[in-house]
Write a protein that holds these residues in place. Structure first.
Motif, PDB file in Angstrom:
ATOM      1  N   SER A  35      -0.621   9.109   9.180  1.00  0.00           N
ATOM      2  CA  SER A  35      -1.932   9.743   9.118  1.00  0.00           C
ATOM      3  C   SER A  35      -2.052  10.809  10.198  1.00  0.00           C
ATOM      4  O   SER A  35      -1.387  10.743  11.234  1.00  0.00           O
ATOM      5  CB  SER A  35      -3.035   8.708   9.279  1.00  0.00           C
ATOM      6  N   THR A  36      -2.897  11.789   9.939  1.00  0.00           N
ATOM      7  CA  THR A  36      -3.064  12.903  10.860  1.00  0.00           C
ATOM      8  C   THR A  36      -4.521  13.075  11.246  1.00  0.00           C
ATOM      9  O   THR A  36      -5.432  12.654  10.519  1.00  0.00           O
ATOM     10  CB  THR A  36      -2.548  14.213  10.242  1.00  0.00           C
ATOM     11  N   TYR A  37      -4.718  13.706  12.388  1.00  0.00           N
ATOM     12  CA  TYR A  37      -6.067  13.954  12.889  1.00  0.00           C
ATOM     13  C   TYR A  37      -6.039  15.261  13.650  1.00  0.00           C
ATOM     14  O   TYR A  37      -5.080  15.533  14.376  1.00  0.00           O
ATOM     15  CB  TYR A  37      -6.515  12.803  13.790  1.00  0.00           C
ATOM     16  N   LEU A  59      -0.334  12.709  14.967  1.00  0.00           N
ATOM     17  CA  LEU A  59       0.283  12.090  13.801  1.00  0.00           C
ATOM     18  C   LEU A  59       0.669  10.666  14.151  1.00  0.00           C
ATOM     19  O   LEU A  59       1.414  10.437  15.108  1.00  0.00           O
ATOM     20  CB  LEU A  59       1.512  12.893  13.366  1.00  0.00           C
ATOM     21  N   SER A  60       0.134   9.719  13.362  1.00  0.00           N
ATOM     22  CA  SER A  60       0.480   8.319  13.553  1.00  0.00           C
ATOM     23  C   SER A  60       1.871   8.067  12.993  1.00  0.00           C
ATOM     24  O   SER A  60       2.139   8.363  11.831  1.00  0.00           O
ATOM     25  CB  SER A  60      -0.535   7.439  12.835  1.00  0.00           C
ATOM     26  N   ALA A  91       1.896   5.068  10.053  1.00  0.00           N
ATOM     27  CA  ALA A  91       1.089   5.327   8.866  1.00  0.00           C
ATOM     28  C   ALA A  91       1.242   6.752   8.351  1.00  0.00           C
ATOM     29  O   ALA A  91       0.956   7.024   7.179  1.00  0.00           O
ATOM     30  CB  ALA A  91      -0.377   5.051   9.162  1.00  0.00           C
TER      31      ALA A  91
END
Length: 121
Positions: free
Chosen positions: A57-59, A51-52, A55
């Motif tokens: 954002s997730t990956y 998890l950024s 931002a």
């Protein structure tokens, strides 16, 4: 020095769910990312989710995509890993990690002590 403390591991039957928590403490604010890794017996440690921090954002690793969800509570500097539809192959020690850099591929600077997740068939 940032400290990461994981909790929430345990024994669960295949198909069940667990939620792991990782609480970060210390004088350094995490501005890069937090992630989860795992290591099964006899295998190398592998990436699970990231998890950024800025931002949001997730990956995810392909092996957990659609089953695991990483989330955070900013005010608590805490990251969670919700694990659903667990499989025996998810059995591993799960580690929380944090890094200061937001650059892709940057190494993680801090690691937790790990929490055991065991999925029975």
């Amino acid at each position: 020095q940032v400290q990461l403390v994981e909790s929430g591991g345990g024994l669960v039957q295949a198909g069940g769910s667990l939620r792991l928590s990782c609480a970060a403490s210390g004088p350094t604010f995490i501005t890069g990312a937090m992630g989860w890794f795992r290591q099964a017996p006899g295998k190398e440690r592998e990436f699970v989710a990231r998890l950024s921090w800025s931002a949001g954002s997730t990956y995810y690793a392909d092996s957990v995509k659609g089953r695991f969800t990483i989330s955070r509570v900013n005010a608590k500097n805490t990251v969670y890993l919700q694990m659903n539809s667990l499989k025996p192959e998810d059995t591993a020690v799960y580690y929380c990690a944090a890094r200061r850099s937001s650059a892709a591929g940057a190494p993680y600077d801090y690691w937790g002590q790990g929490t055991q997740v065991t999925v029975s068939s």
